[in-house]
Design a protein around this motif. Structure first.
Motif, PDB file in Angstrom:
ATOM      1  N   GLU A  31      -3.889   4.385  75.994  1.00 34.27           N
ATOM      2  CA  GLU A  31      -4.309   5.361  77.152  1.00 34.27           C
ATOM      3  C   GLU A  31      -2.940   4.994  78.432  1.00 34.27           C
ATOM      4  O   GLU A  31      -2.581   5.640  78.984  1.00 34.27           O
ATOM      5  N   LYS A  32      -3.161   3.631  78.229  1.00 33.49           N
ATOM      6  CA  LYS A  32      -2.198   3.351  79.628  1.00 33.49           C
ATOM      7  C   LYS A  32      -0.249   4.080  79.126  1.00 33.49           C
ATOM      8  O   LYS A  32       0.634   4.408  79.848  1.00 33.49           O
ATOM      9  N   VAL A  33      -0.618   3.797  77.857  1.00 31.42           N
ATOM     10  CA  VAL A  33       0.930   4.140  77.500  1.00 31.42           C
ATOM     11  C   VAL A  33       0.880   5.583  77.631  1.00 31.42           C
ATOM     12  O   VAL A  33       2.198   6.595  77.684  1.00 31.42           O
ATOM     13  N   GLU A  34       0.206   6.510  76.819  1.00 35.01           N
ATOM     14  CA  GLU A  34      -0.129   8.286  76.767  1.00 35.01           C
ATOM     15  C   GLU A  34       0.134   9.018  78.732  1.00 35.01           C
ATOM     16  O   GLU A  34       0.640   9.351  78.925  1.00 35.01           O
ATOM     17  N   ASP A  35      -0.501   7.932  79.342  1.00 32.27           N
ATOM     18  CA  ASP A  35       0.539   8.192  80.747  1.00 32.27           C
ATOM     19  C   ASP A  35       1.274   8.432  81.274  1.00 32.27           C
ATOM     20  O   ASP A  35       1.700   9.196  82.214  1.00 32.27           O
ATOM     21  N   LEU A  36       2.549   7.485  80.948  1.00 30.61           N
ATOM     22  CA  LEU A  36       3.968   7.460  80.938  1.00 30.61           C
ATOM     23  C   LEU A  36       4.449   8.389  79.886  1.00 30.61           C
ATOM     24  O   LEU A  36       5.179   8.715  79.973  1.00 30.61           O
ATOM     25  N   LYS A  37       3.573   8.634  78.954  1.00 33.82           N
ATOM     26  CA  LYS A  37       4.941   9.279  78.041  1.00 33.82           C
ATOM     27  C   LYS A  37       4.060  11.174  78.066  1.00 33.82           C
ATOM     28  O   LYS A  37       5.226  11.947  78.044  1.00 33.82           O
ATOM     29  N   LEU A  58       6.273  -3.945  81.438  1.00 36.43           N
ATOM     30  CA  LEU A  58       7.609  -3.336  80.472  1.00 36.43           C
ATOM     31  C   LEU A  58       6.631  -3.539  79.290  1.00 36.43           C
ATOM     32  O   LEU A  58       7.427  -2.805  78.606  1.00 36.43           O
ATOM     33  N   ILE A  59       6.064  -3.897  78.299  1.00 41.95           N
ATOM     34  CA  ILE A  59       5.733  -3.888  76.913  1.00 41.95           C
ATOM     35  C   ILE A  59       4.359  -2.424  76.626  1.00 41.95           C
ATOM     36  O   ILE A  59       5.237  -1.693  75.790  1.00 41.95           O
ATOM     37  N   ILE A  60       3.895  -1.766  78.204  1.00 42.72           N
ATOM     38  CA  ILE A  60       3.414  -0.437  78.150  1.00 42.72           C
ATOM     39  C   ILE A  60       4.671   0.219  78.195  1.00 42.72           C
ATOM     40  O   ILE A  60       5.171   1.660  77.441  1.00 42.72           O
ATOM     41  N   SER A  61       6.077  -0.094  78.640  1.00 43.63           N
ATOM     42  CA  SER A  61       7.143   1.100  78.586  1.00 43.63           C
ATOM     43  C   SER A  61       7.962   0.925  77.102  1.00 43.63           C
ATOM     44  O   SER A  61       8.673   1.860  76.895  1.00 43.63           O
ATOM     45  N   ILE A  62       7.380  -0.195  76.643  1.00 46.19           N
ATOM     46  CA  ILE A  62       8.484  -0.230  75.271  1.00 46.19           C
ATOM     47  C   ILE A  62       7.504   0.523  74.707  1.00 46.19           C
ATOM     48  O   ILE A  62       8.635   1.178  73.818  1.00 46.19           O
ATOM     49  N   HIS A  86      23.075   5.066  82.829  1.00 41.34           N
ATOM     50  CA  HIS A  86      21.239   6.018  82.561  1.00 41.34           C
ATOM     51  C   HIS A  86      20.974   7.281  83.274  1.00 41.34           C
ATOM     52  O   HIS A  86      21.674   7.037  84.473  1.00 41.34           O
ATOM     53  N   SER A  87      20.219   7.521  82.661  1.00 43.53           N
ATOM     54  CA  SER A  87      19.629   9.075  83.937  1.00 43.53           C
ATOM     55  C   SER A  87      18.193   8.566  84.575  1.00 43.53           C
ATOM     56  O   SER A  87      18.166   9.601  84.990  1.00 43.53           O
ATOM     57  N   VAL A  88      17.628   7.529  83.448  1.00 42.71           N
ATOM     58  CA  VAL A  88      15.923   7.893  84.117  1.00 42.71           C
ATOM     59  C   VAL A  88      15.679   5.659  84.651  1.00 42.71           C
ATOM     60  O   VAL A  88      16.281   5.012  83.431  1.00 42.71           O
ATOM     61  N   LEU A  89      15.293   5.573  85.515  1.00 40.74           N
ATOM     62  CA  LEU A  89      15.334   4.025  85.521  1.00 40.74           C
ATOM     63  C   LEU A  89      13.748   3.981  85.782  1.00 40.74           C
ATOM     64  O   LEU A  89      13.057   5.037  86.304  1.00 40.74           O
ATOM     65  N   ILE A  90      12.648   2.904  85.137  1.00 41.21           N
ATOM     66  CA  ILE A  90      11.315   2.170  85.524  1.00 41.21           C
ATOM     67  C   ILE A  90      11.416   1.098  85.831  1.00 41.21           C
ATOM     68  O   ILE A  90      12.049   0.344  85.864  1.00 41.21           O
ATOM     69  N   ASP A  91      11.136   1.570  87.553  1.00 34.10           N
ATOM     70  CA  ASP A  91      10.784  -0.171  87.313  1.00 34.10           C
ATOM     71  C   ASP A  91       9.436  -0.736  88.373  1.00 34.10           C
ATOM     72  O   ASP A  91       8.181  -0.340  87.334  1.00 34.10           O
ATOM     73  N   LYS A  92       9.063  -1.290  89.353  1.00 36.52           N
ATOM     74  CA  LYS A  92       7.561  -1.899  89.287  1.00 36.52           C
ATOM     75  C   LYS A  92       6.441  -1.378  89.512  1.00 36.52           C
ATOM     76  O   LYS A  92       5.255  -1.757  89.386  1.00 36.52           O
ATOM     77  N   ASP A  93       7.452   0.188  90.009  1.00 29.93           N
ATOM     78  CA  ASP A  93       6.200   0.678  90.317  1.00 29.93           C
ATOM     79  C   ASP A  93       5.589   1.557  89.120  1.00 29.93           C
ATOM     80  O   ASP A  93       4.441   2.198  89.001  1.00 29.93           O
ATOM     81  N   THR A  95       7.162   3.934  88.050  1.00 22.04           N
ATOM     82  CA  THR A  95       6.448   5.760  87.929  1.00 22.04           C
ATOM     83  C   THR A  95       8.280   5.547  87.515  1.00 22.04           C
ATOM     84  O   THR A  95       9.600   5.266  88.467  1.00 22.04           O
ATOM     85  N   PRO A  96       9.148   6.720  86.652  1.00 18.96           N
ATOM     86  CA  PRO A  96       9.779   7.194  85.979  1.00 18.96           C
ATOM     87  C   PRO A  96      11.037   7.268  87.312  1.00 18.96           C
ATOM     88  O   PRO A  96      10.300   8.661  87.967  1.00 18.96           O
ATOM     89  N   LEU A  97      11.516   7.384  87.728  1.00 23.08           N
ATOM     90  CA  LEU A  97      12.539   8.351  88.860  1.00 23.08           C
ATOM     91  C   LEU A  97      14.489   8.529  88.197  1.00 23.08           C
ATOM     92  O   LEU A  97      15.072   7.820  87.391  1.00 23.08           O
ATOM     93  N   ARG A  98      14.283   9.443  87.648  1.00 29.08           N
ATOM     94  CA  ARG A  98      15.667  10.611  87.230  1.00 29.08           C
ATOM     95  C   ARG A  98      16.921  10.176  88.355  1.00 29.08           C
ATOM     96  O   ARG A  98      16.522  10.824  89.446  1.00 29.08           O
TER      97      ARG A  98
END
Length: 218
Positions: A31-37, A58-62, A86-93, A95-98
């Motif tokens: 469910e958490k993975v799908e939210d990010l995908k 970090l594991i969810i992101s991978i 890089h084109s996208v940053l995913i940090d502590k919140d 949330t992907p940032l382009r």
């Protein structure tokens, strides 16, 4: 085969991770993975930097990014962002940032870029992909869920990823300490009584000389 696809073979109610006293089943992770995908910001041609994430995120992101993007950089916290393209940053919140548009071609095989510790000089990049990191991992066979792992290495390091992949792919239960100090890992061991741990000889020696560890019943 992608990490996401491999995990889909496990029972949905299989308890896989515990972090900060919260346990997550395979279904919880998906469910958490799908939210990010589902984030439309991420494209198959992207090069993504993971920085400043806690071990669970970090594991969810991978899981979400493997097979979805071109490249993942496991950037150490003390590395400047401009040290890699890089084109996208995913940090502590989480949330992907382009940060730029990536004009490179898309790919179905994601490259995992790790960094050496730099103890013998300037840290170097090491290039892997899911298959190269998981080829020796034992897969789920219905009996390995009895194994309980403790994570004693940073997930961004080769050794940490190996533990995470072995635990996940075998359907085992992985406990993640609050941080990777000796005291935090020791507390995690005392509270959860694992039967699997991967650690350095010096760490294991320190563990054996710990009074609290000596008093554990095995």
């Amino acid at each position: 085969m992608k990490l996401y696809t491999n995990l889909s073979k496990l029972p949905v109610n299989q308890k896989l991770l515990t972090f900060k006293n919260i346990s997550y089943t395979n279904l919880d992770l998906f469910e958490k993975v799908e939210d990010l995908k589902k984030n439309s910001l991420i494209k198959s041609s992207d090069t993504v930097v993971l920085k400043g994430l806690n071990p669970f995120d970090l594991i969810i992101s991978i899981i979400a990014l493997d097979g979805l993007v071109k490249k993942i950089y496991f950037l150490p916290d003390n590395f400047p962002l401009d040290s890699v393209e890089h084109s996208v940053l995913i940090d502590k919140d989480l949330t992907p940032l382009r940060v730029s548009e990536n004009k490179s071609n898309s790919t179905s095989v994601t490259q995992w870029v790790l960094f050496t510790s730099g103890t013998t000089g300037t840290p170097k990049m090491i290039f892997h992909w899911f298959e190269s990191l998981s080829f020796s991992c034992k897969r789920y066979d219905g009996c390995r869920p009895q194994f309980v792992w403790i994570l004693s290495y940073d997930v961004k390091r080769f050794a940490g990823l190996q533990v995470v992949l072995q635990s996940l792919l075998s359907g085992s239960h992985l406990f993640i300490p609050d941080d990777f100090s000796f005291e935090s890992i020791l507390n995690c061991i005392l509270e959860n009584e694992p039967n699997c741990i991967s650690c350095t000889p010096s760490f294991f020696r320190k563990l054996l000389f710990s009074k609290d560890f000596q008093e554990m019943s095995f």
